[in-house]
Each structure stands twice: as C-alpha cells, then as structure tokens.
Design an enzyme around this catalytic site. Structure first.
Site, mmCIF file in Angstrom:
data_model
loop_
_atom_site.group_PDB
_atom_site.id
_atom_site.type_symbol
_atom_site.label_atom_id
_atom_site.label_comp_id
_atom_site.label_asym_id
_atom_site.label_seq_id
_atom_site.Cartn_x
_atom_site.Cartn_y
_atom_site.Cartn_z
ATOM 1 N N GLU A 29 0.845 -1.186 0.000
ATOM 2 C CA GLU A 29 0.000 0.000 0.000
ATOM 3 C C GLU A 29 0.888 1.246 0.000
ATOM 4 O O GLU A 29 1.812 1.338 0.812
ATOM 5 C CB GLU A 29 -0.885 0.017 1.257
ATOM 6 C CG GLU A 29 -1.834 -1.158 1.340
ATOM 7 C CD GLU A 29 -2.325 -1.421 2.765
ATOM 8 O OE1 GLU A 29 -2.068 -0.599 3.659
ATOM 9 O OE2 GLU A 29 -2.955 -2.470 2.969
ATOM 10 N N GLU A 60 -4.378 -6.542 3.421
ATOM 11 C CA GLU A 60 -3.118 -7.215 3.758
ATOM 12 C C GLU A 60 -3.117 -8.694 3.373
ATOM 13 O O GLU A 60 -2.109 -9.225 2.925
ATOM 14 C CB GLU A 60 -2.803 -7.052 5.246
ATOM 15 C CG GLU A 60 -2.299 -5.658 5.632
ATOM 16 C CD GLU A 60 -3.414 -4.631 5.740
ATOM 17 O OE1 GLU A 60 -4.598 -5.026 5.685
ATOM 18 O OE2 GLU A 60 -3.102 -3.435 5.875
ATOM 19 N N PHE A 86 -0.681 -4.079 11.466
ATOM 20 C CA PHE A 86 -1.537 -4.402 10.318
ATOM 21 C C PHE A 86 -1.204 -5.781 9.745
ATOM 22 O O PHE A 86 -1.745 -6.186 8.726
ATOM 23 C CB PHE A 86 -1.399 -3.364 9.204
ATOM 24 C CG PHE A 86 -1.615 -1.935 9.619
ATOM 25 C CD1 PHE A 86 -2.190 -1.613 10.839
ATOM 26 C CD2 PHE A 86 -1.243 -0.891 8.770
ATOM 27 C CE1 PHE A 86 -2.376 -0.289 11.218
ATOM 28 C CE2 PHE A 86 -1.428 0.431 9.140
ATOM 29 C CZ PHE A 86 -1.990 0.735 10.369
ATOM 30 N N PRO A 89 -4.262 -9.196 9.710
ATOM 31 C CA PRO A 89 -5.174 -9.674 8.653
ATOM 32 C C PRO A 89 -4.479 -10.610 7.657
ATOM 33 O O PRO A 89 -5.136 -11.393 6.986
ATOM 34 C CB PRO A 89 -5.629 -8.386 7.956
ATOM 35 C CG PRO A 89 -5.456 -7.320 8.984
ATOM 36 C CD PRO A 89 -4.249 -7.725 9.782
ATOM 37 N N HIS A 129 0.492 0.847 15.808
ATOM 38 C CA HIS A 129 1.610 1.359 15.023
ATOM 39 C C HIS A 129 2.956 1.142 15.701
ATOM 40 O O HIS A 129 3.960 1.703 15.269
ATOM 41 C CB HIS A 129 1.427 2.860 14.747
ATOM 42 C CG HIS A 129 0.331 3.180 13.793
ATOM 43 N ND1 HIS A 129 -0.992 3.029 14.109
ATOM 44 C CD2 HIS A 129 0.359 3.638 12.516
ATOM 45 C CE1 HIS A 129 -1.734 3.390 13.078
ATOM 46 N NE2 HIS A 129 -0.944 3.756 12.091
#
Lengths: 336, 392
Positions: A29, A60, A86, A89, A129
């Site tokens: 991304e 993802e 992230f 997923p 994060h």
C-alpha cells in the site's frame, strides 16, 4: 562508503535487487508514487515501473496471498506491510500458506517471498503502530525471521532476504529509520556474513547482553555506560530471530557466564524466553546466574505518553545486568 | 501487472475469432443447455461456444463424468475400509468439474479447493496422487507444475488469492493463459475471496473465479451465506458474472470458455456461479441427514448431471450397449489403478518429517533432525522407537 539513513539503506538494497533480478517485484500500500509512508520505496516505482513496484488496494491478506501466486509463477515478491499492527489480517496467508507451501508440495514450489514489516515503538504513534509481533512468526516453521540494527545490515540483509529461497520476514526498526550510518554499497550480499549469523557488537567479559533490532543501539549505549563502572558487557545483535545463531551466543555465555536478553515485545512466550531456555540447555554448567529478561510488559502497546515505561531503556537494561551480576538492583531482597 | 482500467466496459470485450460478436454477460436466469430429461435446448448466446462439440465429444464427456463418479465411489469405499483417513466426495458435481476442466488449456493454472478431484483428473493427475494426501502419506499429492494445478487448498478461499497473484504474473509475462480458481459457496463469505475480487478487478488480471454453489458449507445452507444470488455479488466488484446450471456439462463448458476467452484477450476476471448440489456428505466424517431434508436430495437427484448426459445421448441414439460397456470398463480400470496405487503406496520414512520445511539449511531444524536421528539409531529398528501411544 556513503553516509545514509537506515531507510535509504533499505531503499538502495531494494533498488539493487530490482536491478539484478527481473523477477523481483514489490507490492504494498502506498509504495509507489508516495514511496511508502516511511519513504523506504521512494523513487522505485518511477524508475522500475508500475509493474515492478505495485501500489495495491488496502488488503493485507491479499497483498501476501497474491504474492504467493506470484511466487508460484516464478516471481520473488517483496511485500510491504505498512505497520506492525496491520500484519494480523495477513496472518493466515503467512502462517498457513507462505510458511507451509514448500513443505506441502514436498519442495516443488518455492516461496521466496520477503515480507517487510516496520516494527517497534518509540515514535509516539497511536495504537497498532508500535507493536513487536515477531514471536508469532518465530514460532512458525517454514519462515525465516530477521531484523536489522544498522544501515549497513539493512542494506545487505534486505538483498540476502530477497535472494533467499525461503520466505523471510524482514522486521525494520522504525524508530531507527532516520539514524545515519556508513554503508558500503559494494558489499556483496553473497559473500557478506549470512543473515542468520549473529554479530558481536561489543566484546566483553562479565555478561552477555543479547538484543536485536531497535534495542541494539540501546544495548550498546548500556555497555558504554557500564564500562564506566568497570563492567564489561558483550553485546550480541541476533540479526536472525528464526533461526537464532546459538553458536555465537553460546560462545559468548561460556566466556561470560551470564546472560541478559532484551526486547520490546512482551515477556511471556517471547523470544527472550526462547533464548534463555536454549542457552540454559546448552550452557547450564557455565552459567553463574539465571538468565535475565528485560522486556516490554505483557500489555497491549500503551499510549505514547507511557511508552517509555514499556520500552526497555538504558537504565532498565543496566538494572537487568546488575541482577545477572548479583549486584544491588531494583529487585534486591525479593525472592522468586 | 499495470493498473487496469477500472471503468472498462464489463461485457464489451468479447469480440474476435472463435466467439460470437456479443457474447453473454450476466443472465438473470440459469443458463441451461441440457434439461434434466436430456433435451438439448438451444441458446443463441452460448451455442456458438460449443460448435466443436461433436457426438464423439459428448460421449467422451459422459465417460469422464462416469469415471470421476467411479473414482469418488472407490475412494469413499477405501475410506470406509480404513485405507484413507478422510475423503471429500464430489458426487453430484461431475458436470461442474468436467465441463470446466475440459475447457481449460494445458498452460492455464488451476488453484482449487479439496473437492476438485474431477478437475485434477482432467489435468491428467496420476491416480495414486489423488489419494496420497487422504491416506496421510504426504502433505500433497502431486508436483503442481506437473499438471499446472496447485495442490488442493484446505483453508477456505485462500487459493482465490493465489490464483489472482498468479494471474498478475501471467499479465506481467504478457502470456495469454489464465488462472482458474475453484471454490464453494461457503468461500464467498470469506475475506480472502472478497480481497481476491478487489485485486482481480483493480488490475484486470486473467483469472476465472469458478464458484460451485453446491448449496451447503458443511451444515450451513447457502441462504445463510447470502441474501442475493452469489453471481450477483461479483457485480459489486466490477467483475462480470455468469450463472449456469452446474449440473449441465455443456452450460458449464460454454460459460468457462466465455470466461477463459475474456481472460486471454485481456478482458480481466469473470465470476462463474455453477449452481449444483453436493449429493453426498461434506466429507466422509460428515452426516448430512442431521441437517438437510431428504426431499431436497430427492429433488436434486432428479437433476443428476451424469444421467442427464446419458439421457441426451439416448435421445440421440448414441447410448449403445457398446458405449456403456466401454465407459464402465474405463471406470473400472481407473478405479482398479487407484485402489492398487493406494494400497501399495510405500510408507514415508521417519526422517522425511523434516524434509522440505526449508529449501536452505536451518540450524534449528538441522539440530532437531540430528538429535532425532540419534534417538532413532539407539533402537535396532527405528519403527520400535515410535510406541503405539506415540504414534496416535
């Protein structure tokens, strides 16, 4: 030798891999025009085209799952997961597909996929994060897990990961992205120290301090500080988290007789537990004290105003060193 | 793998040799070319895709369907006899598998679920390899590159992403083959299929999504999965879809050819919903009498895909005793070969357990293998090292 930031060092490593092998493709991304949210892929799409550096939709599992299909077709995909939190997923595709397809097909299908994951805290980010999910992956057979602690390694190891026929999770310590260091771009990744070999950062005789990724710098600072008190710490940068190069750690512990392991991830079931157990098995009669872990707490990664309490800093590491040495420390007098 | 034009017209790219000028897109009803009683009905949009199907070809489709039904029966028997740990029957889905499987070209690549043994048969799989996994002798039956078909996927829907990624590679290579992924109605609920459709549409890659709607995801009916027809879901992704009678081998073949043609011409992905019925259990461990009505099975038995082709052949005067005998002989021979391959398969060796985890040396695993080899060597006969208890 060139002075460059950590992020730039990875970028030039990726560029070399793209240049050297037409089968290398990047997926992720925002990695194209934007150059990634950390600019690690800056300029690569412009130079190699949209078919080599692919901006993907936000999904993802699909980023990793399509990389599996590309690998089936003979490509060597390098995927970027934007942030550590992230990765989940994509977990199924990583542990059930990427990790197992070589085994499942009895070696017929290779999965030379590199999964880049900016990880760790210390940058004041919101939830999801700043996580350190490496232990989920070191527990999965079929994957190789590496991390880097300095620009030279970042540059070399990314190329080694991409050329490795096994899937590699490449954890990038995001709080070090802007640190600068000398990078010798002429280093040949084929003849450089292999990525699964640990590195002795500082020689020492009193205690072995094992660290990786973002905490290698902190560990080295601790060793410098300890030296002022006459304590000699041997700092080891694991580099590879799966497999861990126990040969290097064992040699050090046989010399020092004491082990401290530090990481940002929570303690229970973490890599520190694995290193402590393995070293105890291999070096029991050399150990002068029980191995000590200095880690993040077993909590969700905290909001940024408190993250400095969660992250092992120089003083917490030194306190751990004191425990290993039997010197007065914060837990003195506490049993069990 | 460059960005495709997301706004490209969905059904306007079916021109050129081999196909009709305006091929079919989504049809609201079910495309059917053979009725359950074996009547061949003409269809102006799909018939042009079947012009090469001769009587001989029809007979051979009948043979294929009979053979894979026989494979299925034989494997189920092998499971009941304790030779296989498990088997996922395809009974009732012969038309969906043979109709699509026989539409594929050798250089197309298949990513299927665990039920597409009929498709594997079309790809030329070694019959022993079909049962290898279910016997527990290996994690996979075959080398995917030997028949251009990935080994069956157990995780529901995961393979749809692999097909999409493979199709990205085809596009990048400038090849004109296609990736085809098979999955059931249950997979349409999974995130991976939905993500695969997003990627396939975004990049307009040559992938065919072949959904066999067999009405049941183990015990969950399709109505629990979707409030609209599954084929209509694809429209929301900008992917054209076809809804065909999955028990009609010609309708399935025509639809698959339409989709493959679109893929080869750079027209992007297509979604096919083959409406069929899983007449047996989900696997041999399942008991469908606990969750479905016997009447439902009876209704679908009347739409049986194999007897339907037989009825069509009969109407054409082709279902001779000679043909029936020939087909039976073939099915028997295939079943015999599979049974022999299954029961004479050599057991794997103990240290095989460590093989192929990595393609390059791994110090952790090498150490474990070394230690286990020493342990085994401490017994005269390595088989003695594994107690009955440990083996279970």
């Amino acid at each position: 030798m060139t002075q460059m930031t950590f992020a730039r060092a990875i970028n030039t490593g990726l560029r070399k891999s793209l240049e050297n092998d037409p089968k290398v493709v990047l997926l992720g991304e925002d990695i194209g025009a934007l150059g990634g949210v950390f600019r690690v892929t800056d300029g690569l799409q412009k130079d190699f085209g949209k078919h080599r550096v692919v901006d993907t939709p936000l999904a993802e599992s699909a980023i990793v799952g399509t990389a599996v299909g590309l690998a089936y077709r003979g490509y060597r995909p390098v995927v970027e997961i934007q942030f550590d939190g992230f990765i989940y997923p994509a977990f199924d595709q990583i542990v059930s597909q990427v990790a197992k397809l070589h085994y499942r097909t009895r070696g017929a299908v290779k999965m030379p996929i590199t999964i880049r994951i900016p990880f760790g805290g210390g940058i004041g980010s919101p939830e999801h994060h700043s996580e350190s999910p490496e232990a989920y992956f070191t527990h999965t057979s079929g994957l190789r897990v590496v991390t880097v602690s300095n620009p030279q390694d970042a540059h070399t190891v990314i190329q080694q990961a991409i050329s490795c026929d096994d899937p590699v999770l490449y954890f990038e310590p995001k709080r070090r992205y802007h640190d600068k260091g000398e990078v010798d771009e002429s280093v040949d990744p084929r003849t450089a120290a292999p990525m699964d070999q640990a590195r002795v950062v500082t020689d020492g005789t009193h205690v072995t301090l094992v660290a990786y990724g973002p905490l290698v710098k902190t560990a080295r600072d601790a060793a410098i500080a300890a030296a002022d008190e006459g304590i000699s710490i041997e700092v080891i940068d694991l580099r590879s988290l799966s497999p861990v190069d126990y040969r290097t750690v064992v040699a050090s512990v046989r010399k020092t007789g004491r082990l401290v392991v530090t990481h940002e991830a929570g303690q229970s079931g973490g890599l520190g537990a694995e290193v402590a157990a393995s070293i105890t098995e291999r070096c029991f009669y050399y150990l002068e004290a029980a191995p000590v872990r200095v880690t993040g707490f077993d909590i969700p990664y905290p909001y940024s105003k408190l993250e400095m309490h969660h992250l092992p800093g120089l003083d917490r590491i030194l306190d751990g060193v004191d425990r290993a040495l039997g010197r007065p420390n914060s837990l003195s007098g506490l049993e069990g | 793998m460059g960005q495709g034009s997301a706004s490209a017209p969905i059904a306007a790219d079916f021109t050129g040799a081999g196909g009709p000028a305006e091929p079919p897109g989504r049809t609201s009803g079910l495309v059917q070319l053979i009725t359950p009683s074996g009547e061949r009905v003409s269809h102006p949009e799909f018939d042009p895709w079947l012009q090469d199907i001769t009587d001989d070809h029809l007979c051979s489709l009948f043979e294929d369907m009979t053979v894979i039904r026989r494979i299925d029966v034989e494997a189920t028997a092998l499971q009941r006899q304790g030779e296989l740990a498990l088997w996922p029957p395809l009974l009732g889905q012969e038309a969906a598998q043979i109709g699509s499987g026989r539409a594929l070209r050798e250089d197309d690549f298949v990513f299927s679920s665990y039920r597409e043994n009929g498709v594997a048969y079309c790809r030329g799989v070694d019959l022993t390899d079909i049962v290898r996994v279910w016997r527990g002798n290996a994690s996979s039956g075959w080398d995917p590159y030997s028949i251009n078909m990935a080994t069956p996927q157990i995780i529901i829907g995961a393979q749809t992403l692999h097909a999409t990624g493979y199709a990205m590679g085809i596009q990048n290579d400038g090849a004109d083959s296609a990736a085809v992924t098979y999955f059931g109605d249950g997979a349409t609920s999974e995130g991976d299929l939905n993500e695969a459709m997003v990627f396939a549409a975004s990049f307009q890659v040559p992938v065919v999504f072949f959904c066999t709607n067999n009405h049941w995801a183990i015990s969950e009916p399709v109505r629990l999965q979707s409030h609209i027809q599954l084929a209509d879901r694809a429209t929301g992704f900008g992917i054209p879809s076809l809804r065909v009678d999955g028990n009609d081998v010609l309708a399935v073949m025509a639809a698959t050819r339409v989709a493959l043609d679109r893929a080869r011409r750079g027209g992007g992905p297509t979604f096919i919903e083959a409406v069929s019925y899983r007449m047996g259990p989900h696997t041999t461990a399942d008991d469908p009498t606990r969750y479905r009505d016997a009447n439902e099975l009876e209704d679908w038995a009347a739409k049986d895909p194999v007897s339907r082709v037989a009825a069509l052949l009969d109407r054409k005067g082709l279902l001779t005793a000679e043909l029936q005998q020939q087909v039976r002989d073939k099915a028997d021979a295939v079943a015999r070969e599979m049974r022999r391959g299954c029961t004479t398969m050599p057991d794997p060796q103990p240290l095989d357990v460590f093989k192929h985890v990595y393609s390059t040396p791994n110090s952790w695993l090498d150490r474990q293998q070394d230690h286990y080899a020493r342990y085994l060597a401490s017994f005269g006969d390595p088989a003695e090292a594994v107690s009955e208890e440990g083996a279970r």
